[in-house]
Motif scaffolding. Structure first.
Motif, PDB file in Angstrom:
ATOM      1  N   ASN A  27       0.826  -1.197   0.000  1.00 16.56           N
ATOM      2  CA  ASN A  27       0.000   0.000   0.000  1.00 16.56           C
ATOM      3  C   ASN A  27       0.868   1.257   0.000  1.00 16.56           C
ATOM      4  OD1 ASN A  27      -2.715   1.396   0.505  1.00 16.56           O
ATOM      5  ND2 ASN A  27      -1.535   2.080   2.274  1.00 16.56           N
ATOM      6  N   ALA A  28       1.958   1.215   0.760  1.00 16.05           N
ATOM      7  CA  ALA A  28       2.859   2.366   0.830  1.00 16.05           C
ATOM      8  C   ALA A  28       3.600   2.589  -0.483  1.00 16.05           C
ATOM      9  CB  ALA A  28       3.853   2.167   1.973  1.00 16.05           C
ATOM     10  N   TRP A  29       4.134   1.530  -1.063  1.00 17.25           N
ATOM     11  CA  TRP A  29       4.839   1.673  -2.347  1.00 17.25           C
ATOM     12  C   TRP A  29       3.891   2.198  -3.427  1.00 17.25           C
ATOM     13  CZ3 TRP A  29       9.781   1.936  -2.350  1.00 17.25           C
ATOM     14  CH2 TRP A  29      10.569   1.156  -1.515  1.00 17.25           C
ATOM     15  N   ARG A  30       2.647   1.757  -3.386  1.00 15.52           N
ATOM     16  CA  ARG A  30       1.671   2.127  -4.409  1.00 15.52           C
ATOM     17  C   ARG A  30       1.282   3.604  -4.321  1.00 15.52           C
ATOM     18  NH1 ARG A  30      -1.489  -1.812  -3.327  1.00 15.52           N
ATOM     19  NH2 ARG A  30      -3.025  -0.729  -2.045  1.00 15.52           N
ATOM     20  N   ASN A  31       1.329   4.184  -3.115  1.00 18.71           N
ATOM     21  CA  ASN A  31       0.767   5.516  -2.907  1.00 18.71           C
ATOM     22  C   ASN A  31       1.776   6.618  -2.603  1.00 18.71           C
ATOM     23  OD1 ASN A  31      -2.163   5.007  -3.124  1.00 18.71           O
ATOM     24  ND2 ASN A  31      -1.804   3.648  -1.394  1.00 18.71           N
ATOM     25  N   GLY A  62      -0.746  -4.498  -6.722  1.00 24.97           N
ATOM     26  CA  GLY A  62      -0.139  -3.585  -7.680  1.00 24.97           C
ATOM     27  C   GLY A  62       1.246  -3.935  -8.171  1.00 24.97           C
ATOM     28  N   TRP A  63       1.660  -5.195  -8.016  1.00 26.73           N
ATOM     29  CA  TRP A  63       2.979  -5.617  -8.493  1.00 26.73           C
ATOM     30  C   TRP A  63       2.878  -6.124  -9.928  1.00 26.73           C
ATOM     31  CZ3 TRP A  63       7.128  -4.473  -5.546  1.00 26.73           C
ATOM     32  CH2 TRP A  63       6.868  -4.115  -4.212  1.00 26.73           C
ATOM     33  N   ALA A  64       3.886  -5.821 -10.736  1.00 24.34           N
ATOM     34  CA  ALA A  64       3.856  -6.176 -12.157  1.00 24.34           C
ATOM     35  C   ALA A  64       3.934  -7.680 -12.375  1.00 24.34           C
ATOM     36  CB  ALA A  64       5.001  -5.480 -12.899  1.00 24.34           C
ATOM     37  N   PHE A 334       3.524   3.590   7.217  1.00 19.45           N
ATOM     38  CA  PHE A 334       4.351   2.868   6.255  1.00 19.45           C
ATOM     39  C   PHE A 334       4.660   3.732   5.035  1.00 19.45           C
ATOM     40  CE2 PHE A 334       2.255  -0.326   8.789  1.00 19.45           C
ATOM     41  CZ  PHE A 334       3.302  -1.192   9.106  1.00 19.45           C
ATOM     42  N   THR A 335       3.698   4.557   4.629  1.00 23.94           N
ATOM     43  CA  THR A 335       3.953   5.489   3.531  1.00 23.94           C
ATOM     44  C   THR A 335       5.029   6.490   3.933  1.00 23.94           C
ATOM     45  OG1 THR A 335       1.634   5.267   2.887  1.00 23.94           O
ATOM     46  CG2 THR A 335       2.870   7.070   1.883  1.00 23.94           C
TER      47      THR A 335
END
Length: 386
Positions: A27-31, A62-64, A334-335
């Motif tokens: 969630n943090a990496w995505r946002n 959201g991972w490729a 986490f963000t």
């Protein structure tokens, strides 16, 4: 910005582990880039042991792509950052290999399951840092805006000389004796129980908030339910259910730390009390956006704890989020953590908490275990965890 030669595009991220912490980190990496001015990243690959489950998680988070072999992933040229959310027994091997492969590394707390593993990781981090490769431990509660504000108030002398601290992290998910066995209840996979899982957070907060050093430790551990249902019948629980410690600090202050996973009615309660000769601070994670502050230098008729709603743009991290008065949540920590890590990579500065700071926490946890085993022995720690 990145150890990858000639890289001018987004930083490629690989994450190992996709359960509870993997979901929070994803969630943090995505946002993060949507709210903070940080280097661009791409969620390249999510790694797990179950091919079907990790592929499903990758699609949701959201991972490729997904993979089951972390060794092949960290050797890829398109990976710049490795985020380790796997169980503690895997931390050392993965982190050392990733650092040696020239990847920046973020690893969930505690740093490792054992003091020796933590030492190996800190050594690898120091060597990698000389080549511009950064590493950090994920003590996310450092990124709670109210606690970041508390640290500033203490550093500014608003509570004066800190005399004593109380930190308690209480949960109740193991209260039921029929709660099933998990990897968190086996020493070979978890390292310890409540001690490493949640007392590590409380210990890190004492160090973070006070900027101090623990010199002596006295501790107790207790396993209240020593056998639990396993897939093949009852199994022995080999870690603690609860932990208590008294920490002597270099400044002369005393801190008490308590952690339990059998505290009935407490779901995820982290409370911190800081008492100085000029004031006091109270924090409760169940009221994450609030800080209680008492100014003992005010006239007696005006004294009392005042509620600070930590949502103003000039409070730590809050300038990136919502208008004043609009609260944020646990997931935002986490963000903030990813924001600080990416900023350190971009600036070429050492992020905090470093692996060395994680090692210092490990020394303290190890001393609690040693004291508990010796029953009332006071354990002296080496200077600066060395």
């Amino acid at each position: 910005m990145s150890p990858r030669t000639g890289n001018t595009g987004p930083l490629g991220v690989a994450m190992i582990g996709y359960a509870f912490m993997g979901k929070a980190h994803s969630n943090a990496w995505r946002n993060v880039a949507g709210f903070f001015d940080v280097p661009a990243v791409q969620q390249k690959v999510l790694v797990g042991r179950d091919a079907t489950a990790v592929a499903e998680a990758a699609g949701k988070y959201g991972w490729a792509e997904s993979a089951t072999d972390w060794r092949s992933v960290i050797s890829r040229d398109d990976i710049d950052i490795v985020d380790i959310c796997a169980p503690g027994w895997m931390h050392a091997e993965i982190a050392v290999a990733a650092l040696e492969a020239g990847k920046h590394v973020l690893v969930e707390k505690p740093l490792a399951n054992t003091l020796s593993e933590a030492g190996l990781m800190a050594g690898a981090a120091a060597k990698a840092r000389a080549a511009g490769i950064q590493s950090m431990v994920g003590f996310n509660y450092r990124r709670v805006p109210a606690l970041a504000l508390a640290r500033k108030l203490i550093a500014e002398g608003r509570v004066g000389t800190v005399r004593h601290v109380r930190a308690a992290y209480l949960q109740d998910w193991l209260t039921d004796p029929q709660a099933p066995m998990t990897w968190r209840l086996r020493k070979e996979t978890a390292g310890s129980g409540a001690l490493g899982d949640i007392a590590s957070h409380a210990v890190d907060q004492v160090l973070f908030l006070l900027g101090d050093q623990v010199t002596e430790v006295s501790g107790r551990l207790r396993t209240f339910v020593d056998r639990r249902p396993g897939p093949d019948g009852p199994e022995d629980v080999t870690v603690d259910d609860a932990a208590w410690a008294t920490l002597s600090l270099a400044s002369g202050a005393i801190a008490s730390v308590e952690a339990s996973r059998v505290a009935t009615g407490r779901k995820n309660s982290l409370t911190i009390e800081i008492y100085g000769d000029k004031g006091a601070i109270l924090f409760d994670l169940e009221n994450l956006n609030e800080l209680r502050f008492l100014d003992a230098t005010a006239p007696a008729r005006e004294q009392g704890y005042r509620r600070i709603l930590v949502t103003e743009p000039d409070h730590p991290y809050l300038q990136a989020w919502w208008p004043q008065g609009h609260i944020i949540g646990w997931e935002h920590t986490f963000t903030h953590q990813i924001r600080d890590f990416l900023t350190a990579i971009q600036d070429g500065t050492e992020p905090s908490p470093s692996f060395e700071e994680g090692l210092n926490v490990q020394y303290i946890l190890d001393a609690v275990e040693e004291s508990a085993a010796a029953r009332s022995t006071l354990i002296k720690l080496p200077a600066e965890g060395a």
